[in-house]
Design a protein around this motif. Structure first.
Motif, PDB file in Angstrom:
ATOM      1  N   GLY A   1       0.813  -1.218   0.000  1.00 52.08           N
ATOM      2  CA  GLY A   1       0.000   0.000   0.000  1.00 52.08           C
ATOM      3  C   GLY A   1       0.840   1.258   0.000  1.00 52.08           C
ATOM      4  N   LEU A   2       1.838   1.315   0.868  1.00 55.45           N
ATOM      5  CA  LEU A   2       2.705   2.483   0.938  1.00 55.45           C
ATOM      6  C   LEU A   2       3.493   2.659  -0.355  1.00 55.45           C
ATOM      7  N   GLY A   3       3.981   1.547  -0.916  1.00 55.12           N
ATOM      8  CA  GLY A   3       4.707   1.636  -2.177  1.00 55.12           C
ATOM      9  C   GLY A   3       3.839   2.179  -3.291  1.00 55.12           C
TER      10      GLY A   3
ATOM     11  N   LEU B   1      -6.709  -1.620  -0.138  1.00 57.42           N
ATOM     12  CA  LEU B   1      -7.868  -2.463   0.127  1.00 57.42           C
ATOM     13  C   LEU B   1      -7.505  -3.942   0.059  1.00 57.42           C
ATOM     14  N   PHE B   2      -6.872  -4.360  -1.053  1.00 56.57           N
ATOM     15  CA  PHE B   2      -6.526  -5.764  -1.206  1.00 56.57           C
ATOM     16  C   PHE B   2      -5.326  -6.161  -0.344  1.00 56.57           C
TER      17      PHE B   2
ATOM     18  N   LEU C   1      -3.059  -9.444   2.659  1.00 56.68           N
ATOM     19  CA  LEU C   1      -1.788  -9.422   3.382  1.00 56.68           C
ATOM     20  C   LEU C   1      -1.923  -8.878   4.799  1.00 56.68           C
ATOM     21  N   SER C   2      -3.170  -8.594   5.223  1.00 53.53           N
ATOM     22  CA  SER C   2      -3.451  -8.078   6.573  1.00 53.53           C
ATOM     23  C   SER C   2      -2.752  -6.750   6.838  1.00 53.53           C
ATOM     24  N   GLU C   3      -2.597  -5.914   5.784  1.00 51.62           N
ATOM     25  CA  GLU C   3      -2.079  -4.558   5.968  1.00 51.62           C
ATOM     26  C   GLU C   3      -3.236  -3.682   6.437  1.00 51.62           C
TER      27      GLU C   3
ATOM     28  N   LEU D   1      -5.955   7.810   9.785  1.00 42.96           N
ATOM     29  CA  LEU D   1      -5.398   8.826   8.884  1.00 42.96           C
ATOM     30  C   LEU D   1      -5.392   8.336   7.442  1.00 42.96           C
ATOM     31  N   GLN D   2      -5.099   7.066   7.234  1.00 45.07           N
ATOM     32  CA  GLN D   2      -5.116   6.517   5.882  1.00 45.07           C
ATOM     33  C   GLN D   2      -6.536   6.499   5.317  1.00 45.07           C
TER      34      GLN D   2
END
Length: 357
Positions: free
Chosen positions: A101-103, A278-279, A284-286, A291-292
């Motif tokens: 997600g961050l990437g 979302l995925f 991956l349980s992220e 805030l996100q």
């Protein structure tokens, strides 16, 4: 001169526009799941080279023009270097050091760079709504990607120390993703130049093949045990990233980029981190922080503002025009109400009184 999207006869136009970004977001999650079992440069090569073959096969089946001029090969080579080797290389290396997600968030900070480049190169118009949307989008992806503790510390008047030394710079996943973002932005604005000499779908296929070769070469030279630990599920994930996340997604994106407004199309990349987060959460349980969540909402608002900026400007112009028209009409009525009922005609030798209705 501003580029505008041509009308298309395809059904589900909205689905087609969103599809590349959905596929990129989910492919990012698939690659993040595989990366512990393989190496980044090998994964980047697998994502590109077979996908390029598939794109060229599709171009041949659809009877697209496959011939490339000498000048076209130079543009394809430049395109392959920037959007293939650099983008995919930085992306894969950065994905090792950050979450999916961050990437995806860091990569999708590129619409601002695309907007600026398109404005200077193609004269695309970015009105106040477009700049507002881009600004909100940057705030959105910042809220998604920047650590919560760092943001909260700013509200308390503190600043968390961050090591930006050159020695550790390329070990920072966010920095590598930012470099990938800039590479993709340059690749996006190159497409109109490439498409002058080569069919955009054919150029997409060849640039994937040409970029895949050096990526495999770097992997062979610097990496080891690239595929030893891969099981059938890992290969399935790589296949998804190759077929859907590269062949289909890039083919659609660069074909649309050759037709339309680069700023509006690139702004839709703000959707990619939404899908990735979302995925990533589901598979991956992220976990998405408060805030996100706010960042996702800001991202969606930015997409609306950027892609509807012309309609919003027209609506505002019409509203102002209607108000001005109403004011002019009111002024005319007021002038008629205060006009005296009697007037003297002094042009006559003998003054006479004229009664006006």
């Amino acid at each position: 001169m501003e580029l505008s999207f041509k009308k298309t006869t395809f059904p589900w136009t909205t689905v087609i526009l969103i599809a590349p970004f959905f596929l990129w977001g989910t492919a990012m999650v698939a690659m993040k799941g595989v990366i512990p079992q393989t190496t980044p440069l090998f994964m980047a090569g697998v994502r590109l080279f077979p996908a390029g073959l598939l794109v060229l096969a599709t171009a041949a089946i659809t009877h697209r023009r496959l011939t490339v001029s000498a000048r076209g090969w130079w543009w394809i080579a430049l395109f392959a270097l920037v959007d293939g080797v650099m983008f995919q290389g930085f992306l894969a290396e950065g994905l090792v050091r950050t979450s999916a997600g961050l990437g995806s968030v860091m990569i999708d900070s590129q619409p601002l760079a695309v907007a600026l480049l398109s404005k200077f190169l193609f004269g695309e118009v970015i009105n106040v709504w477009g700049w507002l949307g881009l600004s909100i989008g940057i705030l959105g992806i910042s809220a998604i990607g920047i650590p919560d503790d760092w943001i909260y510390s700013l509200f308390h008047g503190e600043l968390v120390a961050v090591d930006w030394s050159w020695q550790t710079l390329f070990d920072n996943g966010e920095w590598l993703m930012l470099l990938a973002s800039l590479s993709m932005a340059v690749g996006t604005v190159l497409i109109p130049f490439v498409s002058r000499h080569v069919d955009p779908v054919v150029a997409t296929g060849w640039h994937m093949i040409l970029a895949g070769i050096p990526l495999f070469g770097f992997s062979w030279w610097y990496e080891s045990e690239q595929w030893i630990h891969l099981d059938w599920q890992n290969w399935l994930c790589l296949g998804y990233a190759t077929i859907f996340g590269s062949a289909i997604a890039y083919g659609l994106f660069f074909y649309l980029a050759s037709l339309g407004n680069l700023t509006s199309l690139s702004a839709l990349t703000f959707l990619t981190p939404v899908f990735a987060l979302l995925f990533g959460n589901l598979l991956l349980s992220e976990v998405l922080s408060p805030l996100q969540t706010v960042g996702v909402c800001l991202t969606l608002i930015s997409i609306y503002l950027i892609n509807q900026r012309e309609k919003l400007a027209q609506w505002l112009f019409k509203s102002d025009h209607c108000i001005n028209t109403e004011n002019d009409s009111a002024t005319e009525i007021d002038s008629q109400l205060v006009q005296p009922p009697l007037a003297l005609n002094l042009n006559q030798s003998k003054p006479e009184i004229i009664l006006e209705e």
